[in-house]
Design a protein around this motif. Structure first.
Motif, short mmCIF file in Angstrom:
data_model
loop_
_atom_site.label_atom_id
_atom_site.label_comp_id
_atom_site.label_asym_id
_atom_site.label_seq_id
_atom_site.Cartn_x
_atom_site.Cartn_y
_atom_site.Cartn_z
N VAL A 68 8.28 2.18 4.52
CA VAL A 68 8.09 3.38 5.70
C VAL A 68 8.33 2.69 7.04
O VAL A 68 9.13 3.18 7.82
CB VAL A 68 6.73 4.12 5.70
CG1 VAL A 68 6.65 5.10 6.74
CG2 VAL A 68 6.73 4.86 4.37
N ALA A 69 7.54 1.57 7.07
CA ALA A 69 7.69 0.97 8.38
C ALA A 69 8.95 0.22 8.84
O ALA A 69 9.44 0.34 9.95
CB ALA A 69 6.62 -0.36 8.63
N THR B 18 11.51 3.21 9.45
CA THR B 18 11.52 3.78 10.88
C THR B 18 12.19 2.97 11.87
O THR B 18 12.66 3.21 12.85
CB THR B 18 9.81 4.23 10.97
OG1 THR B 18 9.40 4.93 10.06
CG2 THR B 18 9.50 4.56 12.30
N ALA B 19 11.49 1.51 11.75
CA ALA B 19 12.27 0.67 12.87
C ALA B 19 13.58 0.32 12.75
O ALA B 19 14.28 0.52 13.85
CB ALA B 19 11.63 -0.88 12.30
N HIS B 20 14.27 0.54 11.63
CA HIS B 20 15.94 0.57 11.47
C HIS B 20 16.33 1.88 12.15
O HIS B 20 17.25 1.51 13.11
CB HIS B 20 16.16 0.37 10.12
CG HIS B 20 17.71 0.37 9.69
ND1 HIS B 20 18.39 -0.68 10.16
CD2 HIS B 20 18.68 1.28 9.72
CE1 HIS B 20 19.62 -0.58 9.86
NE2 HIS B 20 19.76 0.65 9.51
N LEU C 254 0.76 -1.28 -0.18
CA LEU C 254 -0.03 -0.06 -0.04
C LEU C 254 0.84 1.26 0.03
O LEU C 254 1.83 1.49 0.76
CB LEU C 254 -0.87 -0.09 1.20
CG LEU C 254 -1.60 1.24 1.60
CD1 LEU C 254 -2.96 1.25 0.54
CD2 LEU C 254 -2.00 1.31 2.98
N LEU C 255 0.54 2.12 -0.81
CA LEU C 255 1.44 3.40 -0.94
C LEU C 255 1.17 4.50 0.18
O LEU C 255 -0.08 4.79 0.43
CB LEU C 255 1.42 4.05 -2.35
CG LEU C 255 1.89 3.12 -3.31
CD1 LEU C 255 1.73 4.01 -4.71
CD2 LEU C 255 3.30 2.75 -3.26
N VAL C 256 1.94 5.10 0.72
CA VAL C 256 1.84 6.17 1.73
C VAL C 256 2.28 7.18 1.09
O VAL C 256 3.26 7.42 0.81
CB VAL C 256 2.66 5.67 3.03
CG1 VAL C 256 2.52 6.65 4.22
CG2 VAL C 256 2.26 4.45 3.42
N SER D 176 5.91 9.10 -2.62
CA SER D 176 5.07 7.93 -2.11
C SER D 176 5.74 6.83 -2.10
O SER D 176 6.86 6.52 -2.90
CB SER D 176 3.98 7.58 -3.06
OG SER D 176 4.41 7.27 -4.28
N GLN D 177 5.67 6.11 -0.94
CA GLN D 177 6.40 4.87 -0.67
C GLN D 177 5.41 3.62 -0.07
O GLN D 177 4.33 4.08 0.59
CB GLN D 177 7.44 5.11 0.56
CG GLN D 177 8.45 6.04 0.18
CD GLN D 177 9.77 6.43 1.34
OE1 GLN D 177 9.52 5.76 2.15
NE2 GLN D 177 10.42 7.60 1.27
N SER D 178 5.95 2.57 -0.29
CA SER D 178 5.06 1.63 0.47
C SER D 178 4.80 1.47 1.68
O SER D 178 6.01 2.02 2.56
CB SER D 178 5.49 0.11 -0.07
OG SER D 178 6.80 -0.28 0.60
#
Length: 154
Positions: free
Chosen positions: A66-67, A70-72, A51-53, A60-62
């Motif tokens: 993004v997740a 951010t976690a990294h 899903l694109l954000v 736009s990124q998947s």
């Protein structure tokens, strides 16, 4: 008892993760074993990870990208808080079902011990979400040390 060559520490990036990593460092030092931190991002069940954000002025990124990014960043910050000298810990973010990804990482990395935090959920939350720690303990190829992580109340 097999030689303890490597220790895997799965972290959920909660506030308690720092305490878990510091606890694990004592074992790593005692056994002169390298420590690897792993965070597993599990895609939401009802949302496609591709899903694109997007936001105004932002490419736009998947959702997965993004997740994971951010976690990294949060994992790097955690490693920098405990690593002496900086960069001494290995760490990575993987995508998948949490327990399965932890078990796969432990086997592929030939880890001799998994040190895993548990939140001690009870009742409906445990029934709905299951226990990652329980699944890892039941299926791991190596010893698993579970550490109960208490929520800090203010």
């Amino acid at each position: 008892m097999p030689f303890l060559s490597r220790i895997l520490v799965p972290v959920d990036l909660s506030e308690e993760a720092l305490a878990l990593v510091q606890y694990a460092l004592h074992y790593a030092q005692a056994f002169s074993a390298p420590l690897e931190l792993i965070h597993v991002w599990e895609p939401p069940q009802y949302v496609a990870p591709d899903l694109l954000v997007a936001a105004p002025g932002w490419d736009s990124q998947s959702l997965e990208k993004v997740a994971v990014d951010t976690a990294h960043k949060r994992l790097v910050a955690l490693a920098e808080q405990v690593s002496q000298p900086p960069g001494a810990l290995q760490y990575r973010v993987v995508v998948g079902e949490t327990a399965t990804a932890i078990l796969r990482a432990a086997e592929e990395g030939k880890h001799g011990l998994i040190i895993l935090g548990t939140h001690g959920r009870r009742g409906l939350p445990r029934l709905l979400m299951g226990s990652v720690a329980q699944k890892v303990v039941a299926r791991a190829h190596c010893p698993v040390l579970t550490v109960h992580l208490y929520e800090h109340t203010k």
